[in-house]
Design a protein around this motif. Structure first.
Motif, PDB file in Angstrom:
ATOM      1  N   LEU A 127       0.830  -1.199   0.000  1.00 60.73           N
ATOM      2  CA  LEU A 127       0.000   0.000   0.000  1.00 60.73           C
ATOM      3  C   LEU A 127       0.873   1.260   0.000  1.00 60.73           C
ATOM      4  O   LEU A 127       0.599   2.214  -0.723  1.00 60.73           O
ATOM      5  CB  LEU A 127      -0.924  -0.008   1.217  1.00 60.73           C
ATOM      6  CG  LEU A 127      -1.999   1.062   1.239  1.00 60.73           C
ATOM      7  CD1 LEU A 127      -3.268   0.497   1.826  1.00 60.73           C
ATOM      8  CD2 LEU A 127      -1.566   2.265   2.022  1.00 60.73           C
ATOM      9  N   MET A 128       1.948   1.253   0.775  1.00 62.44           N
ATOM     10  CA  MET A 128       2.844   2.419   0.827  1.00 62.44           C
ATOM     11  C   MET A 128       3.554   2.630  -0.512  1.00 62.44           C
ATOM     12  O   MET A 128       3.776   3.763  -0.921  1.00 62.44           O
ATOM     13  CB  MET A 128       3.882   2.272   1.945  1.00 62.44           C
ATOM     14  CG  MET A 128       3.304   2.327   3.342  1.00 62.44           C
ATOM     15  SD  MET A 128       2.480   3.888   3.682  1.00 62.44           S
ATOM     16  CE  MET A 128       0.842   3.332   4.047  1.00 62.44           C
ATOM     17  N   VAL A 129       3.872   1.536  -1.181  1.00 58.54           N
ATOM     18  CA  VAL A 129       4.491   1.642  -2.514  1.00 58.54           C
ATOM     19  C   VAL A 129       3.510   2.284  -3.488  1.00 58.54           C
ATOM     20  O   VAL A 129       3.893   3.096  -4.334  1.00 58.54           O
ATOM     21  CB  VAL A 129       4.953   0.252  -3.011  1.00 58.54           C
ATOM     22  CG1 VAL A 129       5.322   0.288  -4.484  1.00 58.54           C
ATOM     23  CG2 VAL A 129       6.122  -0.246  -2.162  1.00 58.54           C
ATOM     24  N   GLU A 130       2.243   1.942  -3.362  1.00 59.08           N
ATOM     25  CA  GLU A 130       1.205   2.448  -4.256  1.00 59.08           C
ATOM     26  C   GLU A 130       0.721   3.847  -3.883  1.00 59.08           C
ATOM     27  O   GLU A 130       0.165   4.567  -4.722  1.00 59.08           O
ATOM     28  CB  GLU A 130       0.016   1.472  -4.254  1.00 59.08           C
ATOM     29  CG  GLU A 130      -1.092   1.791  -5.212  1.00 59.08           C
ATOM     30  CD  GLU A 130      -0.675   1.753  -6.679  1.00 59.08           C
ATOM     31  OE1 GLU A 130      -1.384   2.391  -7.496  1.00 59.08           O
ATOM     32  OE2 GLU A 130       0.334   1.116  -7.021  1.00 59.08           O
ATOM     33  N   LEU A 131       0.961   4.273  -2.664  1.00 58.59           N
ATOM     34  CA  LEU A 131       0.412   5.538  -2.162  1.00 58.59           C
ATOM     35  C   LEU A 131       0.730   6.769  -3.012  1.00 58.59           C
ATOM     36  O   LEU A 131      -0.138   7.622  -3.184  1.00 58.59           O
ATOM     37  CB  LEU A 131       0.848   5.767  -0.712  1.00 58.59           C
ATOM     38  CG  LEU A 131       0.157   6.905   0.024  1.00 58.59           C
ATOM     39  CD1 LEU A 131      -1.348   6.692   0.090  1.00 58.59           C
ATOM     40  CD2 LEU A 131       0.750   7.038   1.427  1.00 58.59           C
ATOM     41  N   SER A 137      -4.687   5.475  -8.645  1.00 57.99           N
ATOM     42  CA  SER A 137      -4.452   4.071  -8.326  1.00 57.99           C
ATOM     43  C   SER A 137      -5.682   3.212  -8.548  1.00 57.99           C
ATOM     44  O   SER A 137      -6.798   3.579  -8.175  1.00 57.99           O
ATOM     45  CB  SER A 137      -3.996   3.928  -6.875  1.00 57.99           C
ATOM     46  OG  SER A 137      -3.846   2.570  -6.566  1.00 57.99           O
ATOM     47  N   LYS A 138      -5.442   2.048  -9.120  1.00 52.91           N
ATOM     48  CA  LYS A 138      -6.501   1.075  -9.313  1.00 52.91           C
ATOM     49  C   LYS A 138      -6.407  -0.031  -8.251  1.00 52.91           C
ATOM     50  O   LYS A 138      -7.316  -0.836  -8.118  1.00 52.91           O
ATOM     51  CB  LYS A 138      -6.409   0.472 -10.700  1.00 52.91           C
ATOM     52  CG  LYS A 138      -6.475   1.525 -11.806  1.00 52.91           C
ATOM     53  CD  LYS A 138      -7.271   1.042 -12.971  1.00 52.91           C
ATOM     54  CE  LYS A 138      -7.256   1.989 -14.136  1.00 52.91           C
ATOM     55  NZ  LYS A 138      -7.827   3.277 -13.926  1.00 52.91           N
ATOM     56  N   THR A 139      -5.309  -0.042  -7.486  1.00 49.93           N
ATOM     57  CA  THR A 139      -5.109  -1.119  -6.513  1.00 49.93           C
ATOM     58  C   THR A 139      -5.128  -0.659  -5.057  1.00 49.93           C
ATOM     59  O   THR A 139      -5.182  -1.498  -4.162  1.00 49.93           O
ATOM     60  CB  THR A 139      -3.772  -1.838  -6.772  1.00 49.93           C
ATOM     61  OG1 THR A 139      -2.712  -0.894  -6.664  1.00 49.93           O
ATOM     62  CG2 THR A 139      -3.745  -2.492  -8.138  1.00 49.93           C
ATOM     63  N   LEU A 140      -5.103   0.623  -4.813  1.00 50.31           N
ATOM     64  CA  LEU A 140      -5.049   1.127  -3.441  1.00 50.31           C
ATOM     65  C   LEU A 140      -6.231   0.618  -2.613  1.00 50.31           C
ATOM     66  O   LEU A 140      -6.058   0.133  -1.498  1.00 50.31           O
ATOM     67  CB  LEU A 140      -5.011   2.659  -3.454  1.00 50.31           C
ATOM     68  CG  LEU A 140      -4.388   3.340  -2.262  1.00 50.31           C
ATOM     69  CD1 LEU A 140      -2.968   2.872  -2.025  1.00 50.31           C
ATOM     70  CD2 LEU A 140      -4.402   4.843  -2.452  1.00 50.31           C
ATOM     71  N   ARG A 141      -7.400   0.698  -3.192  1.00 48.66           N
ATOM     72  CA  ARG A 141      -8.607   0.246  -2.477  1.00 48.66           C
ATOM     73  C   ARG A 141      -8.532  -1.242  -2.164  1.00 48.66           C
ATOM     74  O   ARG A 141      -8.873  -1.670  -1.055  1.00 48.66           O
ATOM     75  CB  ARG A 141      -9.852   0.558  -3.316  1.00 48.66           C
ATOM     76  CG  ARG A 141     -11.144   0.212  -2.618  1.00 48.66           C
ATOM     77  CD  ARG A 141     -12.360   0.690  -3.446  1.00 48.66           C
ATOM     78  NE  ARG A 141     -13.594   0.491  -2.725  1.00 48.66           N
ATOM     79  CZ  ARG A 141     -14.247  -0.664  -2.668  1.00 48.66           C
ATOM     80  NH1 ARG A 141     -13.793  -1.728  -3.290  1.00 48.66           N
ATOM     81  NH2 ARG A 141     -15.379  -0.752  -1.979  1.00 48.66           N
TER      82      ARG A 141
END
Length: 156
Positions: A127-131, A137-141
């Motif tokens: 999640l931190m990498v995606e933040l 983002s399509k993957t954060l959720r």
């Protein structure tokens, strides 16, 4: 190509989350291979990881004090850093409690929970990498849902 100045905050979060993964993996290793004679040495290893995370937290706080513009609200950046630090403090606290209460054996359920903590920390790191991509983002959720699911499984 120079990195965006805002990347410092997100890089710091990833580094802290990585340290949380290391701490969780160490906790799992301690529980799986529990040896009361080794717990003091394991506590020292855990403390070194937690101390490294404290240094990252202080670096972020120092940066917030001098930053004119931040990528997110200053309070939100600080809250995220404090929350990551709390994760590491709590993992270290488990090992401290095992040491100070002179635990002589680990219940199998504790090993299962340690694995859940490790899984959650790995998802938190993802999640931190995606933040930094939070707007697109399509993957954060999905990562938030994954972490919540791990927590629910651990609660059961």
């Amino acid at each position: 190509m120079a990195k965006k100045p805002d990347s410092f905050y997100f890089d710091n979060y990833v580094a802290c989350a990585d340290l949380a993964v290391q701490a969780a993996e160490l906790l799992t290793k301690i529980f799986e291979n529990f040896d009361p004679a080794q717990i003091h040495d394991m506590l020292d290893k855990m403390h070194a990881i937690e101390h490294a995370a404290d240094k990252k937290h202080h670096e972020l706080e120092d940066a917030l004090l001098t930053a004119f513009i931040t990528p997110l609200e200053r309070e939100d950046l600080d809250l995220m850093s404090c929350s990551l630090d709390t994760v590491l403090d709590r993992i270290e606290g488990v090992v401290q409690r095992v040491y100070f209460t002179n635990i002589q054996s680990i219940h199998p359920d504790a090993i299962v929970i340690a694995h859940k903590v490790t899984d959650a920390c790995r998802a938190m790191k993802d999640l931190m990498v995606e933040l930094p991509n939070y707007r697109k983002s399509k993957t954060l959720r999905e990562l938030v849902i994954q972490i919540n699911t791990i927590e629910s499984e651990a609660d059961e």
